[in-house]
Design a protein around this motif. Structure first.
Motif, PDB file in Angstrom:
ATOM      1  N   ASN A  57       0.857  -1.188   0.000  1.00 33.85           N
ATOM      2  CA  ASN A  57       0.000   0.000   0.000  1.00 33.85           C
ATOM      3  C   ASN A  57       0.893   1.238   0.000  1.00 33.85           C
ATOM      4  OD1 ASN A  57      -2.346  -1.623   0.157  1.00 33.85           O
ATOM      5  ND2 ASN A  57      -1.964  -1.874   2.326  1.00 33.85           N
ATOM      6  N   SER A  58       1.055   1.840  -1.155  1.00 37.64           N
ATOM      7  CA  SER A  58       2.111   2.829  -1.360  1.00 37.64           C
ATOM      8  C   SER A  58       1.813   4.251  -0.896  1.00 37.64           C
ATOM      9  CB  SER A  58       2.490   2.870  -2.840  1.00 37.64           C
ATOM     10  OG  SER A  58       1.372   3.265  -3.612  1.00 37.64           O
ATOM     11  N   ARG A  59       0.619   4.529  -0.465  1.00 39.02           N
ATOM     12  CA  ARG A  59       0.317   5.885   0.017  1.00 39.02           C
ATOM     13  C   ARG A  59       0.630   5.965   1.508  1.00 39.02           C
ATOM     14  NH1 ARG A  59      -2.457   8.920  -3.815  1.00 39.02           N
ATOM     15  NH2 ARG A  59      -3.265   7.643  -5.507  1.00 39.02           N
ATOM     16  N   VAL A  60       1.256   7.095   1.890  1.00 39.81           N
ATOM     17  CA  VAL A  60       1.671   7.290   3.280  1.00 39.81           C
ATOM     18  C   VAL A  60       1.257   8.696   3.704  1.00 39.81           C
ATOM     19  CG1 VAL A  60       3.629   7.416   4.870  1.00 39.81           C
ATOM     20  CG2 VAL A  60       3.638   5.731   3.005  1.00 39.81           C
ATOM     21  N   ILE A  61       0.424   8.775   4.727  1.00 38.43           N
ATOM     22  CA  ILE A  61       0.044  10.066   5.272  1.00 38.43           C
ATOM     23  C   ILE A  61       1.129  10.511   6.242  1.00 38.43           C
ATOM     24  CG2 ILE A  61      -1.618  11.261   6.768  1.00 38.43           C
ATOM     25  CD1 ILE A  61      -3.799   9.468   5.518  1.00 38.43           C
ATOM     26  N   VAL A  62       1.603  11.741   6.045  1.00 38.91           N
ATOM     27  CA  VAL A  62       2.652  12.308   6.899  1.00 38.91           C
ATOM     28  C   VAL A  62       2.256  13.738   7.279  1.00 38.91           C
ATOM     29  CG1 VAL A  62       4.516  10.946   5.867  1.00 38.91           C
ATOM     30  CG2 VAL A  62       3.992  13.201   4.948  1.00 38.91           C
ATOM     31  N   GLN A  63       2.893  14.258   8.291  1.00 41.69           N
ATOM     32  CA  GLN A  63       2.716  15.667   8.624  1.00 41.69           C
ATOM     33  C   GLN A  63       3.434  16.512   7.577  1.00 41.69           C
ATOM     34  OE1 GLN A  63       4.245  13.839  11.980  1.00 41.69           O
ATOM     35  NE2 GLN A  63       3.595  15.527  13.317  1.00 41.69           N
ATOM     36  N   ASN A  64       2.806  17.595   7.177  1.00 41.41           N
ATOM     37  CA  ASN A  64       3.414  18.506   6.216  1.00 41.41           C
ATOM     38  C   ASN A  64       4.754  19.051   6.720  1.00 41.41           C
ATOM     39  OD1 ASN A  64       2.759  20.076   3.614  1.00 41.41           O
ATOM     40  ND2 ASN A  64       3.442  21.664   5.033  1.00 41.41           N
ATOM     41  N   GLU A  65       4.903  19.145   8.010  1.00 39.71           N
ATOM     42  CA  GLU A  65       6.126  19.698   8.610  1.00 39.71           C
ATOM     43  C   GLU A  65       7.077  18.607   9.099  1.00 39.71           C
ATOM     44  OE1 GLU A  65       6.109  23.013   8.247  1.00 39.71           O
ATOM     45  OE2 GLU A  65       4.049  22.816   7.551  1.00 39.71           O
ATOM     46  N   GLN A 125       9.271   4.035  -3.818  1.00 41.41           N
ATOM     47  CA  GLN A 125       8.076   4.319  -4.601  1.00 41.41           C
ATOM     48  C   GLN A 125       6.860   4.579  -3.709  1.00 41.41           C
ATOM     49  OE1 GLN A 125       9.991   1.301  -5.613  1.00 41.41           O
ATOM     50  NE2 GLN A 125      11.204   2.935  -6.505  1.00 41.41           N
ATOM     51  N   LEU A 126       7.067   5.270  -2.606  1.00 39.19           N
ATOM     52  CA  LEU A 126       5.980   5.633  -1.711  1.00 39.19           C
ATOM     53  C   LEU A 126       5.469   7.021  -2.076  1.00 39.19           C
ATOM     54  CD1 LEU A 126       7.517   4.368   1.641  1.00 39.19           C
ATOM     55  CD2 LEU A 126       5.720   3.278   0.288  1.00 39.19           C
ATOM     56  N   ASN A 127       4.176   7.209  -1.991  1.00 40.37           N
ATOM     57  CA  ASN A 127       3.546   8.482  -2.289  1.00 40.37           C
ATOM     58  C   ASN A 127       3.201   9.144  -0.967  1.00 40.37           C
ATOM     59  OD1 ASN A 127       2.022  10.628  -3.165  1.00 40.37           O
ATOM     60  ND2 ASN A 127       0.441   9.384  -4.117  1.00 40.37           N
ATOM     61  N   LEU A 128       3.979  10.153  -0.568  1.00 38.72           N
ATOM     62  CA  LEU A 128       3.736  10.844   0.688  1.00 38.72           C
ATOM     63  C   LEU A 128       2.614  11.860   0.508  1.00 38.72           C
ATOM     64  CD1 LEU A 128       7.373  11.473   1.976  1.00 38.72           C
ATOM     65  CD2 LEU A 128       5.901   9.472   2.296  1.00 38.72           C
ATOM     66  N   ILE A 129       1.641  11.806   1.393  1.00 38.55           N
ATOM     67  CA  ILE A 129       0.504  12.723   1.366  1.00 38.55           C
ATOM     68  C   ILE A 129       0.603  13.593   2.612  1.00 38.55           C
ATOM     69  CG2 ILE A 129      -2.005  12.918   1.351  1.00 38.55           C
ATOM     70  CD1 ILE A 129      -1.995  10.009   0.177  1.00 38.55           C
ATOM     71  N   PRO A 130       1.032  14.846   2.456  1.00 39.25           N
ATOM     72  CA  PRO A 130       1.217  15.717   3.627  1.00 39.25           C
ATOM     73  C   PRO A 130      -0.097  16.336   4.102  1.00 39.25           C
ATOM     74  CG  PRO A 130       1.869  16.876   1.646  1.00 39.25           C
ATOM     75  CD  PRO A 130       1.479  15.476   1.224  1.00 39.25           C
ATOM     76  N   VAL A 152      -8.739  12.076   2.939  1.00 36.83           N
ATOM     77  CA  VAL A 152      -7.810  11.346   2.059  1.00 36.83           C
ATOM     78  C   VAL A 152      -8.344   9.943   1.797  1.00 36.83           C
ATOM     79  CG1 VAL A 152      -5.500  10.298   1.909  1.00 36.83           C
ATOM     80  CG2 VAL A 152      -5.759  12.652   2.728  1.00 36.83           C
ATOM     81  N   LEU A 153      -8.799   9.266   2.829  1.00 35.08           N
ATOM     82  CA  LEU A 153      -9.311   7.901   2.667  1.00 35.08           C
ATOM     83  C   LEU A 153     -10.541   7.869   1.768  1.00 35.08           C
ATOM     84  CD1 LEU A 153      -8.865   6.575   6.313  1.00 35.08           C
ATOM     85  CD2 LEU A 153      -7.339   6.251   4.356  1.00 35.08           C
ATOM     86  N   GLU A 154     -11.420   8.865   1.902  1.00 36.39           N
ATOM     87  CA  GLU A 154     -12.616   8.929   1.061  1.00 36.39           C
ATOM     88  C   GLU A 154     -12.250   9.174  -0.399  1.00 36.39           C
ATOM     89  OE1 GLU A 154     -15.079  11.886   2.948  1.00 36.39           O
ATOM     90  OE2 GLU A 154     -15.386  10.605   4.704  1.00 36.39           O
ATOM     91  N   LYS A 155     -11.302  10.050  -0.661  1.00 36.54           N
ATOM     92  CA  LYS A 155     -10.848  10.288  -2.039  1.00 36.54           C
ATOM     93  C   LYS A 155     -10.253   9.017  -2.626  1.00 36.54           C
ATOM     94  CE  LYS A 155      -9.733  15.196  -1.937  1.00 36.54           C
ATOM     95  NZ  LYS A 155      -8.635  16.173  -2.013  1.00 36.54           N
ATOM     96  N   ASN A 156      -9.426   8.333  -1.842  1.00 34.09           N
ATOM     97  CA  ASN A 156      -8.814   7.095  -2.326  1.00 34.09           C
ATOM     98  C   ASN A 156      -9.875   6.069  -2.711  1.00 34.09           C
ATOM     99  OD1 ASN A 156      -6.164   7.904  -2.119  1.00 34.09           O
ATOM    100  ND2 ASN A 156      -5.790   6.881  -0.188  1.00 34.09           N
ATOM    101  N   ALA A 157     -10.968   6.048  -1.988  1.00 34.04           N
ATOM    102  CA  ALA A 157     -12.025   5.057  -2.241  1.00 34.04           C
ATOM    103  C   ALA A 157     -12.742   5.280  -3.570  1.00 34.04           C
ATOM    104  CB  ALA A 157     -13.031   5.079  -1.096  1.00 34.04           C
ATOM    105  N   ILE A 158     -12.726   6.518  -4.075  1.00 29.30           N
ATOM    106  CA  ILE A 158     -13.472   6.784  -5.322  1.00 29.30           C
ATOM    107  C   ILE A 158     -12.573   7.035  -6.527  1.00 29.30           C
ATOM    108  CG2 ILE A 158     -15.499   7.654  -4.097  1.00 29.30           C
ATOM    109  CD1 ILE A 158     -14.532  10.517  -4.820  1.00 29.30           C
ATOM    110  N   TRP A 159     -11.282   7.099  -6.339  1.00 28.60           N
ATOM    111  CA  TRP A 159     -10.384   7.324  -7.476  1.00 28.60           C
ATOM    112  C   TRP A 159     -10.428   6.146  -8.425  1.00 28.60           C
ATOM    113  CZ3 TRP A 159      -5.704   9.455  -4.279  1.00 28.60           C
ATOM    114  CH2 TRP A 159      -5.933  10.806  -3.992  1.00 28.60           C
TER     115      TRP A 159
END
Length: 143
Positions: free
Chosen positions: A55-63, A79-84, A100-107
């Motif tokens: 599961n390549s998406r990773v939620i991180v703090q923007n800072e 190949q990880l996609n960081l989502i700040p 973010v989770l809701e957007k991922n569900a409909i993409w």
């Protein structure tokens, strides 16, 4: 060289003094095993990579250090996609995570979030702590 002269060379962290160090730390912490990392940046990267799995998406703090200070190593090496989330703050909210989770569900091409990374204290915010109550909330989300 130690005073006793008993240091054995390791081969890519197998056997020898590096393996001995890992074994000693594992015993000290009551864990089955441990590994020595030369930097915290490397340790963070490998932990996130391992926990993300496929599961390549990773939620991180923007800072966060992972997002701001590692030269895109997560993207380049793993190949990880960081989502700040939480711009200009140490803390992001459960609502931001859910969006973010809701957007991922409909993409059209689904990619799951494999990790929610939380650093505390946040160096970019002069040591500000992630709000403990907000930190607990994502743990209640279903897989």
């Amino acid at each position: 060289m130690t005073q006793k002269g008993t240091v054995q060379a390791d081969l890519y962290s197998l056997h020898g003094c590096v393996a001995e160090l890992g074994t000693k730390f594992a015993r000290m912490r009551g864990k089955p095993s441990a590994i020595f990392m030369s930097t915290g940046t490397l340790a963070n990267h490998l932990a996130i990579r391992t926990l993300a799995g496929k599961n390549s998406r990773v939620i991180v703090q923007n800072e966060s250090h992972v997002y701001c200070d590692t030269g895109d190593s997560s993207q380049t090496l793993s190949q990880l996609n960081l989502i700040p989330l939480g711009a200009n703050k140490a803390t992001f909210t459960l609502k931001e995570v859910q969006e973010v989770l809701e957007k991922n569900a409909i993409w059209r091409v689904a990619r799951k979030v494999g990790v929610i990374s939380i650093e505390s204290p946040v160096r970019q915010r002069r040591g500000e702590l992630f709000d403990l109550q907000q930190m607990k909330k994502p743990a209640s989300l279903p897989d």
